[in-house]
Design a protein around this motif. Structure first.
Motif, PDB file in Angstrom:
ATOM      1  N   HIS A 154       1.037  -1.261  -0.133  1.00  0.00           N
ATOM      2  CA  HIS A 154       0.163  -0.116  -0.057  1.00  0.00           C
ATOM      3  C   HIS A 154       0.801   1.838   0.333  1.00  0.00           C
ATOM      4  N   ASP A 156       0.311   5.837   1.727  1.00  0.00           N
ATOM      5  CA  ASP A 156      -0.176   6.144   2.516  1.00  0.00           C
ATOM      6  C   ASP A 156       0.151   7.895   1.912  1.00  0.00           C
ATOM      7  N   HIS A 227       4.618   0.493   0.548  1.00  0.00           N
ATOM      8  CA  HIS A 227       5.946  -0.854   1.023  1.00  0.00           C
ATOM      9  C   HIS A 227       4.998  -1.815   1.349  1.00  0.00           C
TER      10      HIS A 227
HETATM   11 FE   LIG Z   1       1.503   2.255   5.749  1.00  0.00          FE
END
Ligand SMILES: [Fe+2]
Length: 310
Positions: A154, A156, A227
Motif C-alpha cells: 500500500h 499512504d 511499501h
Molecule cells: Fe503504511
C-alpha cells in the motif's frame, strides 16, 4: 541501539541519525533514510502496558483496528477478518493469533504525547524550519503484530517514520516518484475515492529498497512511497510517527483531478507550482461545501471547468 557514539551524527533526547543530517534533509520525501532511538526499554511499550493502551483506544471511536489471519501482498485494507474477541484477549494471544492491531492517536495519553513531542522537536530540528512547515498534525500510532504476520502492499499520504521498538521486521519501500509503481491515477483515486488505491506490481519488488528493522531502528517512509512489511519470528511492537502535508499540496489537487476525470475531463497532473493548482483547489473545496449543503455537485464542477486547460 544508541551504543556507539561514532554512529551518532545528530541527536536529541531518545533520537539520533546514524548518518550525516544533510543526507536525511536531502532524502526527506524522496527516499527512505534510517534513524536510531532509545525507546526499547521504555515501559510504555511493554505488552502489559499496551493492553491498557489498546483498551483505551478501543473505547474511542475509530482509534482501534484489529484483524487476524493469513495475508497476501496483494490484499487490500479491510480484506482480513476481524476477530470476534475483545481487544485485550487478542493482545493476550499475539503469539499464535496472526493478529495486526493498530492503536491510533495514542498521543491523547500525555505519557505518549511526551514521546511524540520529543520526536517532533527532533525531526523539525533535523530538517530545518523551511521543511518543518510541512509537518502538520503530529500523530502516534502503535502497531502490534503477531510473529510472521505480513502487512500488504500500500501507500499512504502521511509523512511517515516507522519505529521498531520490540521484535524485528523487514520492510520494502519504493521510490515515491516512480510512476511505474505509484501511478498518478492511483494517487488521484487515493485522495478522491479510496485509501486502498495502490495495486501491487512486480516491478515494485524489483526496485524496492529493503530495510531490516531491529529494536532501536527507525526508517522514513516517504508519502506515496509504496511499501509492505514482513514480521520476524517474535511479537512486534512498532510506532508510526506521522505528519500531514497541508491539503493544498497533494490532497486537494489530486482529488480535483479525480473528480474532473469522472466528469469526462482529461486533467493535467498537479503542478509542482502551487499557484498553478489554485483553480483545482478552489474547485474541490467548492464541491465539498456543495456536498455538505446537499447541492448538486456535477453541474457546479462542469461549469467551473468547461473550457479550462487545467
Ligand atoms: Fe503504511
Amino acid at each position: 541501539m544508541l551504543t556507539s557514539p561514532a554512529q551518532i551524527a545528530f541527536t536529541n533526547g531518545n533520537w539520533a541519525t546514524p548518518t550525516d543530517p544533510s543526507h536525511c534533509l536531502a532524502s526527506l520525501h524522496v527516499q527512505p533514510f534510517s534513524l536510531k532511538h532509545n525507546l526499547a526499554a521504555n515501559p510504555l511499550f511493554s505488552i502489559p502496558c499496551l493492553i491498557e493502551t489498546a483498551q483505551a483506544a478501543a473505547k474511542r471511536n475509530g482509534d482501534a483496528y484489529i484483524d487476524a489471519g493469513k495475508v497476501a501482498i496483494t490484499d487490500k485494507w479491510g480484506a482480513i477478518p476481524t476477530p470476534d474477541l475483545p481487544i485485550e484477549q487478542v493482545m493476550q494471544r499475539l503469539e499464535t493469533s496472526g493478529a495486526w492491531i493498530i492503536m491510533k492517536h495514542v498521543e491523547k495519553d500525555p505519557r505518549y504525547k511526551a514521546v511524540l513531542d520529543e520526536f517532533t522537536a527532533f525531526a523539525k530540528d533535523l530538517v530545518g524550519p523551511a521543511k518543518a512547515r510541512d509537518f502538520r498534525n503530529p500523530e502516534m500510532l502503535i502497531i502490534v503484530t503477531s510473529p510472521g504476520r505480513m502487512t500488504s502492499y500500500h501507500f499512504d499520504a502521511e509523512i511517515n517514520f516507522l519505529v521498531q521498538v520490540h521484535g524485528t521486521k523487514r520492510v520494502w519501500i519504493c521510490d515515491p516518484n516512480d510512476r511505474d509503481i505509484t501511478t498518478s491515477r492511483e494517487i488521484e483515486r487515493y485522495y478522491g475515492e479510496t485509501e486502498s488505491a495502490g495495486d501491487f506490481k512486480a516491478v515494485a519488488e524489483e526496485r524496492a529498497m529493503q530495510f531490516l528493522l531491529e529494536p532501536g531502528d527507525a526508517v522514513h517512509i516517504p508519502s506515496h512511497g509504496a511499501h509492505w512489511v514482513q514480521n520476524g519470528d517474535e511479537v512486534s511492537v512498532s510506532l508510526s510517527l506521522n505528519f500531514e502535508f497541508p491539503d493544498w499540496k497533494y490532497k486537494d489537487p489530486f482529488a480535483a483531478n479525480h473528480l474532473l476525470r469522472s466528469l469526462g475531463f482529461n486533467p493535467k497532473p498537479p503542478s509542482v507550482n502551487p499557484v498553478a493548482n489554485i483553480p483545482k483547489i478552489a474547485l474541490v473545496r467548492s464541491v465539498r461545501t456543495a456536498k455538505a449543503l446537499g447541492r448538486p455537485v456535477k453541474k457546479l464542477a462542469r461549469s467551473a471547468f468547461k473550457g479550462s486547460r487545467a
